[in-house]
Design a protein around this motif. Structure first.
Motif, PDB file in Angstrom:
ATOM      1  N   ARG A   1      -5.945  -0.380  -3.296  1.00  0.00           N
ATOM      2  CA  ARG A   1      -7.118  -0.653  -2.698  1.00  0.00           C
ATOM      3  C   ARG A   1      -6.871  -2.107  -2.371  1.00  0.00           C
ATOM      4  O   ARG A   1      -6.260  -3.115  -3.013  1.00  0.00           O
ATOM      5  N   VAL A   2      -7.345  -2.632  -1.052  1.00  0.00           N
ATOM      6  CA  VAL A   2      -7.207  -4.157  -0.492  1.00  0.00           C
ATOM      7  C   VAL A   2      -8.476  -4.839  -1.024  1.00  0.00           C
ATOM      8  O   VAL A   2      -9.719  -4.148  -0.633  1.00  0.00           O
TER       9      VAL A   2
ATOM     10  N   GLU B   1      -4.463   1.692   4.019  1.00  0.00           N
ATOM     11  CA  GLU B   1      -5.284   1.878   2.766  1.00  0.00           C
ATOM     12  C   GLU B   1      -5.729   3.525   2.782  1.00  0.00           C
ATOM     13  O   GLU B   1      -5.803   3.854   1.546  1.00  0.00           O
TER      14      GLU B   1
ATOM     15  N   LEU C   1       0.956  -1.298  -0.015  1.00  0.00           N
ATOM     16  CA  LEU C   1      -0.050  -0.094  -0.095  1.00  0.00           C
ATOM     17  C   LEU C   1       0.843   1.127  -0.068  1.00  0.00           C
ATOM     18  O   LEU C   1       0.539   2.246  -0.372  1.00  0.00           O
TER      19      LEU C   1
ATOM     20  N   ASP D   1      -2.514  -2.069  -5.773  1.00  0.00           N
ATOM     21  CA  ASP D   1      -3.703  -2.705  -5.354  1.00  0.00           C
ATOM     22  C   ASP D   1      -3.283  -4.016  -4.991  1.00  0.00           C
ATOM     23  O   ASP D   1      -2.351  -4.784  -5.521  1.00  0.00           O
TER      24      ASP D   1
END
Length: 397
Positions: A120-121, A114, A88, A93
């Motif tokens: 984005r996770v 995040e 991150l 991603d």
């Protein structure tokens, strides 16, 4: 546009599942991280990854900076947080294998990282993506059940699967692995959260390790199945593995890195007696969750089942929906019409097609075609439930 993805952790999930589905859906696997040299070169050959793009540690890979579009993190349970935080920080991603962490104190770290990242996770809660559970969600959204009041959900692990993964396998001891209810039922807790449509409010749980202990070893049992004189043991590794396809899970777990099944049973952990006492996770556990909107859900996860499947009931003010995942069968009873409806949903593939569908949804997100499959804060509610459940279980022992 060809999406470029690095795989961090080349075990069964990282290399055999996610990398495979990504490759089949047009992704270029650009880098690999795996500490076992034999496994690393085996996977590199499979996906055509150059030696200079293969690393033994994730620190060595991240030292390159951002050299791919996204990363899959499928390392062991206790090694998810640090590489995710680093990814991150570089703007990657991330497709993050569950469980995402082993402590409730690490959940805010992931959310905070995040929040300041361009990446984005997506947590690998693959059951949301299956046609079977998508169909259940559609029934809920149709209003056919009226007000959802309760959920009864059972994860039937299957006796041989529990022996493979939670007595002999990587998840037999917590720590370093996640507790049983999170390692095995993180998917199911996520489903309960998804169906309820609200965050958890209270959690109660009981359970323990009932059978797989030295006290229950048969008289005369050996420390390894290949030398054991005991007949008709349901957990005999020879019966579990030699009767299954050599090129499919779970046998491929034993033979990863090029060793033979015979060698694995003679010297590896999967040939050990299940009664040696090397495991400490629960083999039967019940969890009750009350959600913020009043929905009450009950989960039972057990080693002592024949089938490896999930069964459930959704109880509403105007109807009841029953489901059997292994058969792909749904049964709806509408209290107003009094006419039952029974139908089937395709459940082909690992996790009923969920692995393929989640990868497809993640790729659509990476290509800018849709949003993230599930927001991280919602995915983490399953972990919050599991941590509270395990605290409750342990306090009752």
């Amino acid at each position: 546009m060809t999406v470029r993805v690095a795989i961090i952790g080349c075990g069964n999930r990282g290399a055999d599942v996610y990398a495979s589905h990504l490759g089949h859906q047009g992704v270029q696997i650009t880098h690999l991280v795996e500490p076992r040299p034999g496994r690393l070169w085996e996977v590199a050959g499979r996906y055509g990854v150059a030696p200079e793009a293969c690393f033994a540690t994730w620190n060595s890979f991240f030292a390159l900076g951002r050299v791919a579009d996204a990363v899959v993190i499928a390392t062991p349970d206790d090694a998810h947080v640090e590489p995710c935080l680093k990814a991150l920080s570089l703007g990657y991603d991330v497709l993050l294998e569950k469980p995402v962490c082993l402590s409730p104190h690490e959940l805010p770290l992931l959310l905070a990282a995040e929040a300041v990242s361009t990446g984005r996770v997506t947590v690998c809660h693959v059951l949301r993506a299956t046609p079977f559970f998508q169909e259940i969600r559609a029934v809920l959204d149709s209003g056919a059940l009226g007000q959802l009041v309760g959920i009864q959900h059972a994860e039937n692990v299957a006796y041989w699967h529990y022996a493979h993964s939670y007595v002999r396998g990587n998840w037999r001891a917590s720590p370093p692995a996640a507790p049983f209810v999170l390692a095995k039922s993180g998917h199911d807790l996520d489903l309960l959260r998804w169906f309820a449509g609200a965050p958890p409010r209270t959690v109660r749980s009981v359970g323990g390790l009932h059978h797989f202990t030295p006290a229950n070893a048969p008289a005369g049992a050996s420390d390894r199945c290949v030398t054991c004189p005991v007949h008709a043991c349901p957990y005999d590794a020879r019966g579990i593995y030699t009767t299954r396809s050599a090129d499919r899970w779970p046998v491929t777990v034993l033979t990863a890195g090029g060793i033979s099944l015979e060698e694995a049973l003679e010297s590896g952990p999967y040939g050990q007696c299940v009664y040696l006492g090397l495991n400490n996770v629960a083999d039967h556990q019940a969890v009750t969750v009350t959600f913020a909107n009043g929905v009450v859900a009950q989960l039972t996860v057990s080693a002592f089942t024949h089938n490896n499947t999930r069964t459930l009931k959704l109880l509403g003010s105007h109807g009841e929906l029953r489901g059997h995942m292994e058969r792909g069968e749904l049964e709806l009873h509408d209290f107003r019409t009094r006419e039952p409806r029974i139908w089937n949903v395709p459940v082909a593939g690992i996790h009923g097609g969920g692995d393929t569908a989640l990868v497809a949804a993640w790729l659509a997100f990476l290509r800018g075609e849709q949003g993230v499959p599930t927001p991280l804060h919602e995915s983490l509610d399953s972990h919050r439930i599991a941590f509270m459940a395990e605290e409750q279980r342990m306090s009752a022992l």
